[in-house]
Design a protein around this motif. Structure first.
Motif, PDB file in Angstrom:
ATOM      1  N   VAL A  48     -12.174   5.183  -7.566  1.00  0.00           N
ATOM      2  CA  VAL A  48     -12.653   4.059  -6.753  1.00  0.00           C
ATOM      3  C   VAL A  48     -13.086   4.649  -5.421  1.00  0.00           C
ATOM      4  O   VAL A  48     -12.288   5.275  -4.725  1.00  0.00           O
ATOM      5  CB  VAL A  48     -11.568   2.991  -6.526  1.00  0.00           C
ATOM      6  CG1 VAL A  48     -12.116   1.839  -5.683  1.00  0.00           C
ATOM      7  CG2 VAL A  48     -11.045   2.466  -7.848  1.00  0.00           C
ATOM      8  N   THR A  49     -14.344   4.493  -5.075  1.00  0.00           N
ATOM      9  CA  THR A  49     -14.871   5.075  -3.838  1.00  0.00           C
ATOM     10  C   THR A  49     -15.608   4.001  -3.038  1.00  0.00           C
ATOM     11  O   THR A  49     -16.057   2.993  -3.581  1.00  0.00           O
ATOM     12  CB  THR A  49     -15.839   6.232  -4.135  1.00  0.00           C
ATOM     13  OG1 THR A  49     -16.910   5.756  -4.966  1.00  0.00           O
ATOM     14  CG2 THR A  49     -15.121   7.371  -4.853  1.00  0.00           C
ATOM     15  N   SER A  61      -6.339   0.903  -9.068  1.00  0.00           N
ATOM     16  CA  SER A  61      -6.399   2.151  -8.316  1.00  0.00           C
ATOM     17  C   SER A  61      -6.693   1.810  -6.863  1.00  0.00           C
ATOM     18  O   SER A  61      -7.581   0.992  -6.577  1.00  0.00           O
ATOM     19  CB  SER A  61      -7.476   3.084  -8.877  1.00  0.00           C
ATOM     20  OG  SER A  61      -7.503   4.303  -8.155  1.00  0.00           O
ATOM     21  N   VAL A  62      -5.940   2.431  -5.951  1.00  0.00           N
ATOM     22  CA  VAL A  62      -6.050   2.133  -4.524  1.00  0.00           C
ATOM     23  C   VAL A  62      -6.829   3.251  -3.842  1.00  0.00           C
ATOM     24  O   VAL A  62      -6.555   4.434  -4.056  1.00  0.00           O
ATOM     25  CB  VAL A  62      -4.650   2.008  -3.885  1.00  0.00           C
ATOM     26  CG1 VAL A  62      -4.766   1.644  -2.405  1.00  0.00           C
ATOM     27  CG2 VAL A  62      -3.823   0.970  -4.622  1.00  0.00           C
ATOM     28  N   VAL A  63      -7.820   2.877  -3.036  1.00  0.00           N
ATOM     29  CA  VAL A  63      -8.519   3.866  -2.220  1.00  0.00           C
ATOM     30  C   VAL A  63      -7.506   4.443  -1.230  1.00  0.00           C
ATOM     31  O   VAL A  63      -6.802   3.705  -0.538  1.00  0.00           O
ATOM     32  CB  VAL A  63      -9.709   3.232  -1.477  1.00  0.00           C
ATOM     33  CG1 VAL A  63     -10.364   4.235  -0.550  1.00  0.00           C
ATOM     34  CG2 VAL A  63     -10.725   2.706  -2.481  1.00  0.00           C
ATOM     35  N   ALA A  64      -7.423   5.765  -1.181  1.00  0.00           N
ATOM     36  CA  ALA A  64      -6.360   6.423  -0.435  1.00  0.00           C
ATOM     37  C   ALA A  64      -6.352   6.051   1.048  1.00  0.00           C
ATOM     38  O   ALA A  64      -5.293   5.874   1.644  1.00  0.00           O
ATOM     39  CB  ALA A  64      -6.469   7.941  -0.588  1.00  0.00           C
ATOM     40  N   ILE A 122      -2.375  -3.127  16.396  1.00  0.00           N
ATOM     41  CA  ILE A 122      -1.345  -2.260  15.813  1.00  0.00           C
ATOM     42  C   ILE A 122      -0.980  -2.818  14.441  1.00  0.00           C
ATOM     43  O   ILE A 122      -0.580  -3.972  14.313  1.00  0.00           O
ATOM     44  CB  ILE A 122      -0.091  -2.168  16.699  1.00  0.00           C
ATOM     45  CG1 ILE A 122      -0.464  -1.643  18.087  1.00  0.00           C
ATOM     46  CG2 ILE A 122       0.967  -1.274  16.051  1.00  0.00           C
ATOM     47  CD1 ILE A 122       0.702  -1.560  19.044  1.00  0.00           C
ATOM     48  N   LEU A 123      -1.128  -1.984  13.446  1.00  0.00           N
ATOM     49  CA  LEU A 123      -0.809  -2.355  12.070  1.00  0.00           C
ATOM     50  C   LEU A 123       0.360  -1.515  11.594  1.00  0.00           C
ATOM     51  O   LEU A 123       0.322  -0.282  11.650  1.00  0.00           O
ATOM     52  CB  LEU A 123      -2.012  -2.144  11.154  1.00  0.00           C
ATOM     53  CG  LEU A 123      -1.795  -2.455   9.675  1.00  0.00           C
ATOM     54  CD1 LEU A 123      -1.730  -3.964   9.462  1.00  0.00           C
ATOM     55  CD2 LEU A 123      -2.888  -1.858   8.815  1.00  0.00           C
ATOM     56  N   GLY A 124       1.410  -2.184  11.114  1.00  0.00           N
ATOM     57  CA  GLY A 124       2.533  -1.481  10.503  1.00  0.00           C
ATOM     58  C   GLY A 124       2.361  -1.505   9.007  1.00  0.00           C
ATOM     59  O   GLY A 124       2.178  -2.568   8.416  1.00  0.00           O
ATOM     60  N   SER A 125       2.390  -0.353   8.371  1.00  0.00           N
ATOM     61  CA  SER A 125       2.142  -0.307   6.929  1.00  0.00           C
ATOM     62  C   SER A 125       3.138   0.594   6.242  1.00  0.00           C
ATOM     63  O   SER A 125       3.654   1.545   6.830  1.00  0.00           O
ATOM     64  CB  SER A 125       0.717   0.169   6.633  1.00  0.00           C
ATOM     65  OG  SER A 125       0.530   1.489   7.081  1.00  0.00           O
ATOM     66  N   ALA A 126       3.391   0.267   4.966  1.00  0.00           N
ATOM     67  CA  ALA A 126       4.256   1.099   4.146  1.00  0.00           C
ATOM     68  C   ALA A 126       3.394   2.086   3.378  1.00  0.00           C
ATOM     69  O   ALA A 126       2.205   1.873   3.162  1.00  0.00           O
ATOM     70  CB  ALA A 126       5.072   0.241   3.189  1.00  0.00           C
ATOM     71  N   THR A 127       3.989   3.169   2.960  1.00  0.00           N
ATOM     72  CA  THR A 127       3.288   4.181   2.193  1.00  0.00           C
ATOM     73  C   THR A 127       4.069   4.446   0.913  1.00  0.00           C
ATOM     74  O   THR A 127       5.258   4.730   0.956  1.00  0.00           O
ATOM     75  CB  THR A 127       3.144   5.483   2.992  1.00  0.00           C
ATOM     76  OG1 THR A 127       2.439   5.210   4.197  1.00  0.00           O
ATOM     77  CG2 THR A 127       2.388   6.536   2.198  1.00  0.00           C
ATOM     78  N   VAL A 128       3.373   4.297  -0.218  1.00  0.00           N
ATOM     79  CA  VAL A 128       3.984   4.556  -1.522  1.00  0.00           C
ATOM     80  C   VAL A 128       3.261   5.733  -2.150  1.00  0.00           C
ATOM     81  O   VAL A 128       2.058   5.681  -2.377  1.00  0.00           O
ATOM     82  CB  VAL A 128       3.900   3.315  -2.422  1.00  0.00           C
ATOM     83  CG1 VAL A 128       4.502   3.614  -3.787  1.00  0.00           C
ATOM     84  CG2 VAL A 128       4.598   2.137  -1.767  1.00  0.00           C
ATOM     85  N   LEU A 129       3.990   6.797  -2.401  1.00  0.00           N
ATOM     86  CA  LEU A 129       3.404   8.012  -2.971  1.00  0.00           C
ATOM     87  C   LEU A 129       2.207   8.489  -2.154  1.00  0.00           C
ATOM     88  O   LEU A 129       1.203   8.960  -2.682  1.00  0.00           O
ATOM     89  CB  LEU A 129       2.988   7.772  -4.427  1.00  0.00           C
ATOM     90  CG  LEU A 129       4.122   7.394  -5.387  1.00  0.00           C
ATOM     91  CD1 LEU A 129       3.572   7.125  -6.774  1.00  0.00           C
ATOM     92  CD2 LEU A 129       5.174   8.484  -5.432  1.00  0.00           C
ATOM     93  N   GLY A 130       2.325   8.319  -0.846  1.00  0.00           N
ATOM     94  CA  GLY A 130       1.284   8.795   0.045  1.00  0.00           C
ATOM     95  C   GLY A 130       0.091   7.887   0.176  1.00  0.00           C
ATOM     96  O   GLY A 130      -0.875   8.216   0.851  1.00  0.00           O
ATOM     97  N   VAL A 131       0.138   6.697  -0.458  1.00  0.00           N
ATOM     98  CA  VAL A 131      -1.005   5.782  -0.431  1.00  0.00           C
ATOM     99  C   VAL A 131      -0.618   4.510   0.319  1.00  0.00           C
ATOM    100  O   VAL A 131       0.307   3.812  -0.092  1.00  0.00           O
ATOM    101  CB  VAL A 131      -1.453   5.408  -1.857  1.00  0.00           C
ATOM    102  CG1 VAL A 131      -2.600   4.415  -1.807  1.00  0.00           C
ATOM    103  CG2 VAL A 131      -1.852   6.664  -2.613  1.00  0.00           C
ATOM    104  N   PRO A 132      -1.296   4.173   1.440  1.00  0.00           N
ATOM    105  CA  PRO A 132      -1.025   2.914   2.120  1.00  0.00           C
ATOM    106  C   PRO A 132      -1.438   1.746   1.229  1.00  0.00           C
ATOM    107  O   PRO A 132      -2.532   1.731   0.695  1.00  0.00           O
ATOM    108  CB  PRO A 132      -1.907   2.980   3.377  1.00  0.00           C
ATOM    109  CG  PRO A 132      -2.283   4.419   3.517  1.00  0.00           C
ATOM    110  CD  PRO A 132      -2.305   4.981   2.138  1.00  0.00           C
ATOM    111  N   VAL A 133      -0.565   0.777   1.073  1.00  0.00           N
ATOM    112  CA  VAL A 133      -0.857  -0.334   0.172  1.00  0.00           C
ATOM    113  C   VAL A 133      -0.846  -1.684   0.880  1.00  0.00           C
ATOM    114  O   VAL A 133      -0.807  -2.718   0.249  1.00  0.00           O
ATOM    115  CB  VAL A 133       0.150  -0.365  -0.996  1.00  0.00           C
ATOM    116  CG1 VAL A 133      -0.036   0.826  -1.892  1.00  0.00           C
ATOM    117  CG2 VAL A 133       1.581  -0.442  -0.484  1.00  0.00           C
ATOM    118  N   GLY A 134      -0.905  -1.702   2.165  1.00  0.00           N
ATOM    119  CA  GLY A 134      -0.912  -2.974   2.878  1.00  0.00           C
ATOM    120  C   GLY A 134      -0.057  -2.876   4.113  1.00  0.00           C
ATOM    121  O   GLY A 134       0.442  -1.810   4.469  1.00  0.00           O
TER     122      GLY A 134
END
Length: 364
Positions: free
Chosen positions: A135-136, A216-219, A293-305
């Motif tokens: 996904v690009t 698939s999430v864009v990194a 300022i956005l606080g985000s979680a990272t799962v396996l190195g990929v921000p998901v929201g």
């Protein structure tokens, strides 16, 4: 009570407890095991069946079937004319692949006594695994402003339903249907609107077939920036008399490098506590500073929201200093990171955006 009646009941009890085959109820669809049909293929309730599997069954009460009355249905389609049928056996080989998911077989026939009977069973076909290889987007590191076009391209298994999810603040989701422009290539274009919220947007591609979906999430999230526009006429006239004689007159006509905010108590990659923190910055005196300022979680190195923690404008004091109180997120998330963006405005002049990322301290 009549002795022969009791013996009859006893015999029926033995039949029900020892035999896997039960008499069919005329006109009622029941599992094949209850229809005196054995050795069905594919087996009832089997999974991961090949889409090219043939369908067959054996009549246990051989010789008691009116062969010309047998009708075979697969997924409610009459395939009798394509089937081989005898008084003992029936078989059907599909002329095309069986569809993925649950497939149903129904067999109708009459006995030599004229009784109409119906049997049925089902099995699950495993289709070709769905693959979403990439996904690009056409977005680089710069923000997409109002009127900019975001193009998202998906590559994967052809012939599926495709869509793109734009996720903002971890909860606002916009789904955009994608078009298959060539075999296995899906594309969607989206024009950023003035009503879109500024901030990071996670881009997620999805391919779907019936109840199966892959994502698939864009990194790297993209950024919408609809709150800061290009001033009319650009910077024309903004520096009139500004640079004559160097910095005479203080910051009159100043220089964009000085207007661009910088953070004085944290550097990119710094660590912050779990209970919020204070962010100190420097810009020109009395300039307005827009901070997101956005606080985000990272799962396996990929921000998901994530969660928008700060999105407001501050005014620098007479010395150009400004301060931002950053509260903790509403929901504590392990591995939280803060993506901080700030741009300053003075008159018609807008500075470049300063961006740093801070990470929450990890307890040891």
């Amino acid at each position: 009570m009549n002795r022969s009646y009791l013996l009859g009941l006893s015999a029926i009890g033995v039949l029900l407890t020892t035999s896997p085959m039960l008499l069919a109820v005329p006109g009622m669809v029941q599992p094949a095991i209850a229809q005196r049909v054995v050795e069905v293929t594919p087996p009832s309730n089997s999974t991961n069946v090949s889409p090219t599997a043939f369908i067959s069954g054996q009549f246990d009460n051989a010789g008691n079937i009116e062969t010309n009355s047998v009708r075979i249905f697969v997924n409610n389609q009459d395939v009798t004319s394509q089937s081989s049928i005898t008084s003992n056996f029936f078989t059907y080989r599909p002329t095309q692949n069986l569809p993925p998911g649950v497939n149903q077989v129904r067999v109708e026939y009459r006995t030599n006594n004229g009784e109409q009977r119906t049997l049925g069973w089902s099995f699950s076909v495993q289709g070709q695994p769905i693959q979403l290889t990439s996904v690009t987007t056409n977005a680089g590191v710069a923000s997409l402003n109002t009127g900019s076009t975001l193009t998202v391209t998906l590559n994967g298994t052809p012939g599926l339903q495709a869509s793109v999810l734009l996720i903002q603040d971890g909860r606002n989701v916009r789904e955009l249907p994608a078009t298959e422009t060539s075999s296995g290539v899906y594309r969607v274009n989206y024009t950023v609107q003035s009503g879109d919220r500024s901030g990071d947007v996670a881009v997620v591609g999805r391919l779907r077939r019936q109840t199966q979906s892959v994502y698939s999430v864009v990194a790297q999230p993209i950024a919408f920036n609809t709150s800061i526009g290009t001033p009319p006429g650009g910077n024309t006239g903004g520096n009139t008399g500004g640079n004559t004689g160097g910095n005479t007159g203080g910051n009159t006509g100043g220089n964009t490098a000085e207007l661009q905010p910088r953070f004085t108590n944290y550097q990119d990659g710094g660590r912050v506590g779990r209970n919020g923190f204070t962010l100190n910055g420097q810009t020109r005196p009395n300039a307005r500073v827009q901070v997101n300022i956005l606080g985000s979680a990272t799962v396996l190195g990929v921000p998901v929201g994530g969660e928008v923690i700060v999105d407001r404008e501050f005014t620098a004091d007479a010395n150009g200093r400004f301060e931002v109180q950053v509260p903790p997120p509403r929901v504590a998330v392990p591995g939280l990171r803060y993506r901080i963006r700030a741009a300053a405005i003075e008159g018609n002049q807008v500075s470049p955006t300063t961006e740093i990322i801070l990470r929450q301290q990890i307890d040891r």
